[in-house]
Design a protein around this motif. Structure first.
Motif, PDB file in Angstrom:
ATOM      1  N   SER A   7       0.981  -1.122   0.087  1.00  0.00           N
ATOM      2  CA  SER A   7       0.394  -0.103   0.061  1.00  0.00           C
ATOM      3  C   SER A   7       0.921   1.394   0.036  1.00  0.00           C
ATOM      4  O   SER A   7       0.449   2.694  -0.474  1.00  0.00           O
ATOM      5  CB  SER A   7      -1.197   0.180   0.984  1.00  0.00           C
ATOM      6  N   HIS A  10       0.506   3.042  -3.258  1.00  0.00           N
ATOM      7  CA  HIS A  10       0.010   2.777  -3.767  1.00  0.00           C
ATOM      8  C   HIS A  10      -1.360   3.194  -3.121  1.00  0.00           C
ATOM      9  O   HIS A  10      -1.914   4.294  -3.484  1.00  0.00           O
ATOM     10  CB  HIS A  10      -1.291   1.011  -4.993  1.00  0.00           C
ATOM     11  N   CYS A  12      -2.598   2.313  -1.264  1.00  0.00           N
ATOM     12  CA  CYS A  12      -4.310   1.319  -1.183  1.00  0.00           C
ATOM     13  C   CYS A  12      -4.915   0.113   0.166  1.00  0.00           C
ATOM     14  O   CYS A  12      -3.403  -0.266   0.353  1.00  0.00           O
ATOM     15  CB  CYS A  12      -4.138   0.275  -3.010  1.00  0.00           C
ATOM     16  N   TYR A  15      -7.445  -4.646  -0.746  1.00  0.00           N
ATOM     17  CA  TYR A  15      -6.813  -5.665  -2.386  1.00  0.00           C
ATOM     18  C   TYR A  15      -8.099  -6.537  -2.418  1.00  0.00           C
ATOM     19  O   TYR A  15      -8.995  -6.974  -1.632  1.00  0.00           O
ATOM     20  CB  TYR A  15      -5.992  -6.151  -2.469  1.00  0.00           C
ATOM     21  N   GLU A  19      -6.977  -8.071  -7.009  1.00  0.00           N
ATOM     22  CA  GLU A  19      -5.503  -7.693  -6.748  1.00  0.00           C
ATOM     23  C   GLU A  19      -4.425  -8.725  -6.221  1.00  0.00           C
ATOM     24  O   GLU A  19      -3.382  -7.916  -6.579  1.00  0.00           O
ATOM     25  CB  GLU A  19      -6.010  -6.599  -6.284  1.00  0.00           C
TER      26      GLU A  19
END
Length: 74
Positions: A7, A10, A12, A15, A19
């Motif tokens: 993360s 990105h 993020c 997921y 992903e």
């Protein structure tokens, strides 16, 4: 395990399974087997299964530990 979380690059935190499949280079079947066995943690939001970035990092660390343990016994 050292190194940034997935993360970190990105931004993020969660997921979706496809992903996570790509990040871990594992098939859908293996991802769900690891979730069922408790080796890979996941959460659900409604009907969507999500894998926290921290769970991916923990799973990779588990694999590294197991590989190290196996190398020590062989």
């Amino acid at each position: 395990m050292s190194g940034p979380l997935p993360s970190a690059t990105h931004g993020c935190q969660l997921y979706r399974v496809p992903e996570a499949m790509q990040l871990l280079s594992l098939s859908r079947t293996v991802i769900y087997e690891q979730i069922r066995s408790g080796r890979l943690r996941s959460v659900t939001q409604g009907r969507t299964r999500l894998i926290p970035a921290e769970a991916i990092t923990d799973y990779v660390a588990l694999l590294v530990r197991e590989a190290t343990d196996d190398a020590g016994t062989a």
